[in-house]
Enzyme design. Structure first.
Site, PDB file in Angstrom:
ATOM      1  N   GLU A 344       0.801  -1.230   0.000  1.00 26.31           N
ATOM      2  CA  GLU A 344       0.000   0.000   0.000  1.00 26.31           C
ATOM      3  C   GLU A 344       0.831   1.276   0.000  1.00 26.31           C
ATOM      4  OE1 GLU A 344      -3.965  -1.351   2.350  1.00 26.31           O
ATOM      5  OE2 GLU A 344      -2.212  -1.027   3.599  1.00 26.31           O
TER       6      GLU A 344
HETATM    7  C1  NGO Z   1      -3.927  -4.731   4.846  1.00 27.22           C
HETATM    8  C2  NGO Z   1      -2.995  -3.598   5.164  1.00 27.22           C
HETATM    9  C3  NGO Z   1      -2.745  -3.452   6.657  1.00 27.22           C
HETATM   10  C4  NGO Z   1      -4.053  -3.533   7.437  1.00 27.22           C
HETATM   11  C5  NGO Z   1      -4.764  -4.838   7.099  1.00 27.22           C
HETATM   12  C6  NGO Z   1      -6.072  -4.965   7.839  1.00 27.22           C
HETATM   13  C7  NGO Z   1      -1.838  -5.345   4.322  1.00 27.22           C
HETATM   14  C8  NGO Z   1      -0.756  -6.181   3.808  1.00 27.22           C
HETATM   15  N1  NGO Z   1      -1.782  -4.036   4.485  1.00 27.22           N
HETATM   16  O1  NGO Z   1      -3.016  -5.838   4.716  1.00 27.22           O
HETATM   17  O2  NGO Z   1      -2.109  -2.224   6.908  1.00 27.22           O
HETATM   18  O3  NGO Z   1      -3.788  -3.497   8.812  1.00 27.22           O
HETATM   19  O4  NGO Z   1      -5.000  -4.942   5.720  1.00 27.22           O
HETATM   20  O5  NGO Z   1      -6.767  -6.117   7.534  1.00 27.22           O
END
Ligand code: NGO
Length: 532
Positions: A344
Site C-alpha cells: 500500500e
Molecule cells: C492490509 C494492510 C494493513 C491492514 C490490514 C487490515 C496489508 C498487507 N496491508 O493488509 O495495513 O492493517 O489490511 O486487515
C-alpha cells in the site's frame, strides 16, 4: 551399567515421590460424554495413521521419559514434554537420557528415522509398553510431542491434578509437513502486545505445528522495536499516545526481542521481523523531521487510514536510516528472513517505489538475511530469493505469476481466507470486514497451491495467518480472532492436500474445545462446528 544404576535409583526416588493418595490403578475412565481419543483426532491431520485398537498405552506413575543418550536437543524436548504432562497427571515423569529401560516409557529419539520424515517429520508408535517418537531433528521430535499431547485426554491441559485414565490410543503415525513455512503474524504497531502476550500466543501456535511468527513491528501508528542509532523511534514513535486511538503504546527493547526469539526457538518457531516501508511510516516520520522531503514532521496519527505516508525516496538520509535499522535488526534476528513490507505505498510513485526497493533489497542481503515483502514488491522484478507474501483477495496477479515464473517463492495469506482480523460474521464484536466475513469453513476450504493462477505447489513456500490489531487490545481479543481459524490455516500448511476434508476437520476442531477451555483460550464458538 551406569544407566541401570540411574534407573534403580530413579525407581526408588519415584516410589518415594509418589503422592500417598495416588491409586494403584487409574481412578476413573474418561468422564461420561467424552469419547475415547482416536489416533486420528489430531490437528493438523497427520500424513499417515495406522490405528491398532488392540493396543493402548496408559501413562502411569512409573512412566519415564527416555531421551536419546548424549543428545542435548532430545533431552530439551523431553523436559518440555514433562513440563506439559506433570501438572495434570501429578506424576514425576523423570527425563532420562539412557538406553531402553524396563519401565513404561515415552522414548524420544533423534536420529535413525525414516529419511522421508525430513527435517520436521516424526514417527510415533504407541504400544501397550510405551510410546516411541523418532525424528531426524529436534524440530521433528517436538512436533511429535505436540501430537502426543493431543492424543491424551483433554484434561492433560489442566493446571491441577486430574483423576482420569491417561490412555493413549495404540497404533502408529508417520507424519511430515506439506509446506516448509507455516506462519502466523501479529501486528504490534496498531496496538502493542507485551512480551508475555507474544509468548502466550507462541505457546498456542506451537501446539498446531506453526513454525514461523512474523512480527509487524512498525506502521503509521507506532514503532515497536528499539533501534539504538535512532533512539526516539521507540521513546516517541512507540511512546505514550501511540497506537490506534492512542491506546496501544509500548515497544520491545532489544533484550525483549531477544527473549521472544529465544522463547520461540525453544518451541521451534522462527521470528520473521517486519519493518514496513516505504509507506506505513508515519510513526518514524512524525518522530524525525529529517525523514520527510520537506523537513517538516507530520503530526502523529492514531486513526486507521492507510496509504498516506512515504519515506523521501531521493534523500540519501532515507537509505542511511533504512540501513541502520536493517543492520541493527539483522544483528538480533537469528532467523533467515527479514520482511520489508512494501504494501500500500499509495503515496509513493511507481518509479520511486522501484528506485527505493532496488536500493533496499540488497541491504537485506548485505546483512545476511533473505528478504520477504508483501506481493507488491514483485512489481520491481526482485532477485529470485525474495519471498512474496500474497495478501490479495482475487485469484489472479500478473506480477506474482511472473515472479513465480522467474523462480520467486510465495507465502499465501489471501486476505479473504487467511486474515484472522476479519470478522466471522456481521455480529463479531472485533475485527474488520474489508475482505469480507471469514467463517471457519471459509478459512479452511481453499488450497494454497490452487488459489492464484500460475502459483502452484512448487512455488508455494507455505501459508501464513496474519492478525492485524487495529481493533485488538488484549490477549483475549487475539485468541478470539485466532481460534478456531488459526488451526484451520495450520492444517492447510501441514497436512496433505489429499487429506483435506471439512467434515473430518470440523469434528476434530470441535474436540479441541475442552483443551482450549482448560488453557483459558477465549475462542469463537462458531455454529459450523460440533463443539464438545
Ligand atoms: C492490509 C494492510 C494493513 C491492514 C490490514 C487490515 C496489508 C498487507 N496491508 O493488509 O495495513 O492493517 O489490511 O486487515
Amino acid at each position: 551399567m551406569r544407566h541401570r544404576h540411574t534407573i534403580t535409583r530413579l525407581l526408588a526416588a519415584t516410589a518415594l515421590a509418589l503422592p500417598l493418595t495416588l491409586p494403584a490403578t487409574p481412578a476413573a475412565a474418561a468422564p461420561a460424554g467424552t469419547p475415547a481419543r482416536q489416533l486420528t483426532d489430531v490437528i493438523p491431520a497427520p500424513a499417515e495413521t495406522r490405528p491398532d485398537p488392540r493396543d493402548t498405552f496408559t501413562l502411569g506413575p512409573l512412566t519415564v521419559i527416555r531421551t536419546s543418550p548424549h543428545s542435548t536437543p532430545a533431552r530439551q524436548v523431553g523436559r518440555q514434554l514433562a513440563e506439559i504432562l506433570r501438572p495434570a497427571t501429578g506424576y514425576p515423569l523423570p527425563v532420562l537420557p539412557v538406553h531402553a529401560t524396563p519401565l513404561p516409557e515415552i522414548a524420544l529419539l533423534i536420529g535413525g528415522a525414516d529419511a522421508r520424515l525430513g527435517q520436521e517429520g516424526y514417527q510415533l508408535d504407541v504400544t501397550r509398553r510405551g510410546v516411541t517418537i523418532r525424528a531426524n531433528t529436534s524440530a521433528g521430535l517436538f512436533a511429535g510431542t505436540q501430537t502426543l499431547r493431543q492424543l491424551l485426554p483433554a484434561q492433560i491441559e489442566a493446571s491441577e491434578r486430574q483423576r482420569t485414565t491417561w490412555a493413549i490410543p495404540g497404533g502408529s503415525i508417520t507424519d511430515h509437513p506439506r509446506f516448509a513455512y507455516r506462519g502466523a503474524m501479529l501486528d504490534l504497531a496498531r496496538h502493542f502486545h507485551t512480551v508475555g502476550e507474544i509468548k502466550a500466543y507462541i505457546d498456542l501456535l506451537s501446539q498446531y505445528k506453526i513454525n514461523f511468527l512474523h512480527l509487524h513491528l512498525t506502521d503509521d501508528q507506532g514503532w515497536r522495536i528499539q533501534i539504538d542509532s535512532w533512539p526516539r523511534l521507540t521513546t516517541v514513535g512507540g511512546g505514550p499516545g501511540t497506537g490506534v486511538d492512542g491506546a496501544g503504546p509500548g515497544y520491545l527493547t532489544k533484550a525483549d526481542y531477544k527473549a521472544v526469539t529465544a522463547y520461540a526457538a525453544e518451541r521451534h518457531i522462527t521470528i520473521v521481523p517486519e519493518i514496513d516501508m516505504p509507506g506505513h511510516t508515519n510513526a518514524a516520520q512524525s518522530t524525525y523531521a529529517e525523514l520527510n522531503c520537506d523537513g517538516v514532521a507530520p503530526p502523529p496519527r492514531t486513526d486507521t487510514a492507510v496509504g498516506y505516508s512515504s519515506l523521501c525516496i531521493d534523500d540519501e538520509l532515507t537509505y542511511q536510516f533504512i540501513e541502520d535499522v536493517i543492520r541493527e535488526l539483522a544483528e538480533i534476528t537469528p532467523g533467515p528472513y527479514l520482511h520489508i513490507g512494501g504494501d500500500e505505498a499509495h503515496a509513493t510513485t511507481d518509479e520511486d517505489y522501484t528506485t527505493f526497493m532496488r536500493r533496499v533489497l540488497p541491504l537485506v542481503s548485505k546483512y545476511g538475511k533473505r528478504a520477504f515483502g508483501w506481493n507488491e514488491v514483485m512489481q520491481v522484478d526482485p532477485a529470485t530469493d525474495v519471498v512474496a507474501q500474497f495478501w490479495g483477495t482475487g485469484t489472479t496477479n500478473t506480477d506474482l505469476a511472473e515472479a513465480v515464473a522467474r523462480g520467486n517463492k510465495v507465502v499465501m495469506s489471501p486476505a479473504n481466507k487467511a486474515y484472522l482480523d476479519m470478522k466471522y460474521d456481521r455480529n463479531t464484536p472485533l475485527g474488520l470486514s474489508w475482505a469480507g466475513y471469514i467463517e471457519v469453513r471459509d478459512a479452511y476450504d481453499w488450497n494454497p497451491a490452487q488459489r492464484v493462477t500460475g502459483v502452484g505447489e512448487d512455488a508455494v513456500l507455505g501459508v501464513e495467518a496474519p492478525l492485524w490489531s487495529e481493533t485488538l487490545r488484549s490477549l483475549d481479543d487475539i485468541e478470539y480472532m485466532a481460534f478456531p481459524r488459526l488451526p484451520a490455516i495450520a492444517e492447510l500448511g501441514w497436512s496433505t492436500a489429499a487429506s483435506h476434508d471439512w467434515e473430518s476437520f470440523r469434528t476434530r476442531l470441535g474436540a479441541q474445545a475442552p483443551r482450549w477451555r482448560l488453557q483459558d483460550v477465549d475462542y469463537y464458538p462458531s455454529p459450523q462446528v460440533p463443539w464438545l
